[in-house]
Design an enzyme around this catalytic site. Sequence first.
Site, short mmCIF file in Angstrom:
data_model
loop_
_atom_site.label_atom_id
_atom_site.label_comp_id
_atom_site.label_asym_id
_atom_site.label_seq_id
_atom_site.Cartn_x
_atom_site.Cartn_y
_atom_site.Cartn_z
CG ASP A 1 -1.91 1.15 1.17
OD1 ASP A 1 -2.82 1.08 0.33
OD2 ASP A 1 -1.76 2.13 1.93
CG HIS B 1 -4.74 9.40 -0.24
ND1 HIS B 1 -3.37 9.44 -0.31
CD2 HIS B 1 -5.02 8.92 1.00
CE1 HIS B 1 -2.86 8.98 0.84
NE2 HIS B 1 -3.83 8.68 1.64
CE LYS C 1 -3.94 4.44 0.09
NZ LYS C 1 -2.56 4.38 0.61
CE1 TYR D 1 0.15 7.68 2.58
CE2 TYR D 1 0.64 5.42 2.00
CZ TYR D 1 -0.22 6.35 2.52
OH TYR D 1 -1.45 5.96 3.01
P1 NDP Z 1 -0.86 0.86 11.92
O1 NDP Z 1 -2.10 0.59 12.70
O2 NDP Z 1 -0.45 -0.10 10.85
O3 NDP Z 1 0.29 1.05 12.97
C1 NDP Z 1 1.63 1.17 12.60
C2 NDP Z 1 2.43 1.22 13.88
O4 NDP Z 1 2.33 -0.05 14.55
C3 NDP Z 1 3.90 1.47 13.68
O5 NDP Z 1 4.30 2.36 14.69
C4 NDP Z 1 4.54 0.10 13.86
O6 NDP Z 1 5.82 0.29 14.39
C5 NDP Z 1 3.61 -0.53 14.89
N1 NDP Z 1 3.55 -1.99 14.82
C6 NDP Z 1 3.51 -2.76 13.71
N2 NDP Z 1 3.41 -4.05 14.01
C7 NDP Z 1 3.41 -4.13 15.35
C8 NDP Z 1 3.34 -5.21 16.27
N3 NDP Z 1 3.25 -6.47 15.82
N4 NDP Z 1 3.35 -4.92 17.59
C9 NDP Z 1 3.43 -3.66 18.04
N5 NDP Z 1 3.51 -2.59 17.21
C10 NDP Z 1 3.49 -2.82 15.89
O7 NDP Z 1 -1.06 2.34 11.33
P2 NDP Z 1 -0.73 3.09 9.98
O8 NDP Z 1 -1.25 4.45 10.14
O9 NDP Z 1 0.68 2.92 9.59
O10 NDP Z 1 -1.64 2.36 8.90
C11 NDP Z 1 -1.17 1.32 8.08
C12 NDP Z 1 -1.09 1.74 6.63
O11 NDP Z 1 -2.34 2.23 6.17
C13 NDP Z 1 -0.12 2.90 6.37
O12 NDP Z 1 1.24 2.51 6.39
C14 NDP Z 1 -0.62 3.34 5.01
O13 NDP Z 1 -0.14 2.46 3.99
C15 NDP Z 1 -2.13 3.20 5.17
N6 NDP Z 1 -2.80 4.46 5.59
C16 NDP Z 1 -3.75 4.98 4.74
C17 NDP Z 1 -4.44 6.13 5.06
C18 NDP Z 1 -5.46 6.65 4.10
O14 NDP Z 1 -5.92 7.80 4.27
N7 NDP Z 1 -5.85 5.90 3.11
C19 NDP Z 1 -4.19 6.85 6.31
C20 NDP Z 1 -3.20 6.22 7.17
C21 NDP Z 1 -2.55 5.06 6.80
P3 NDP Z 1 7.18 -0.16 13.61
O15 NDP Z 1 7.02 0.12 12.18
O16 NDP Z 1 8.23 0.63 14.29
O17 NDP Z 1 7.27 -1.63 13.89
#
Ligand code: NDP
Length: 277
Positions: free
Chosen positions: A44, A107, A74, A49
């Site tokens: 994604d 988006h 997006k 981004y």
């Molecule tokens: P997430 O809910 O995926 O959370 C990401 C966070 O969780 C990071 O800090 C990561 O840390 C941590 N994490 C990952 N795996 C674990 C685990 N097993 N245990 C504990 N912590 C964990 O949130 P996002 O906002 O990143 O959403 C995911 C994706 O959705 C984005 O990357 C993007 O691609 C998309 N997105 C789309 C949006 C839209 O408007 N369409 C808006 C926001 C996001 P670390 O990486 O340090 O492990």
Amino acid sequence: MIETHTLNDGHHLPALGFGTYPLRGPAGVESVAGALRQGYRLIDSAVNYENEGTVGEAIRRSGVPREEIVVTSKLPGRHHAYAAATTCVYESLYRLGLESIDLYLIHWPNPFADHYVEAWQALVDLQRAGVLRSIGTSNFLPEHLSRIVAATGVTPAVNQVELHPYFPQAEQRDVHDQLGIRTESWGPLGQAGQLLHEPVITAVAGELGRTPAQVVLRWHLQLGSVPLPKAASPGRQAENLAVFDFELDEAQVAAITALGRLDGRLGDSDPGTHEEF
Ligand code: NDP
């Protein structure tokens, strides 16, 4: 092995994907390529981004056959006008270094600017031209969905929305089901805030011998929504992928869904008022 869904256009979508924000640069390439090697097949990305180049490079370095990978990008709000949207898609292709993009989403609807209908028409035409395989939306409320369907006759294959146990989106998911739209969950882990420490979730994790993140991801799978967890490190990437060999029972799903709140959004992200360009 990741299960797949069949979309309303006949194409397949992995049941779980990999979020890439804010992975970019050499460390981002390593992280995304590592995720592909571990078995993720849905990636994604988004123009905003600023990492389509990272994703394209990661695909080439991963050694995973291109045809196995579903790449998402997006369209940002500043390019909703028809001609701008068309050019933007080609610029995404060039940055990714690919011949076509598997899934392209609008988006945000940006309802005050109100150009999302022509943005959708541009994606419809690019799909007909073979440049985009599947097309969809992100953060579209039911009223935005019905408007683009009425204007073009084409229903999005996917709507990617904020979805996690604090914000389970039951009504929005019902609308998707009625229209034949597959739901994708952004922020699936609640962006790793308090959610992963909720007693309901840690208790289920303890019962099943799984981690809180795995329990939450399994909940998404059982709702029928495609979670897109972002994890930079190989260890968490593997943890988040290991969710296809266990199940929650109905009571566990219901208890997790009951964490939902009307104001459960993570931030100021109501698509009826929030706009991004
Ligand atoms: P997430 O809910 O995926 O959370 C990401 C966070 O969780 C990071 O800090 C990561 O840390 C941590 N994490 C990952 N795996 C674990 C685990 N097993 N245990 C504990 N912590 C964990 O949130 P996002 O906002 O990143 O959403 C995911 C994706 O959705 C984005 O990357 C993007 O691609 C998309 N997105 C789309 C949006 C839209 O408007 N369409 C808006 C926001 C996001 P670390 O990486 O340090 O492990």
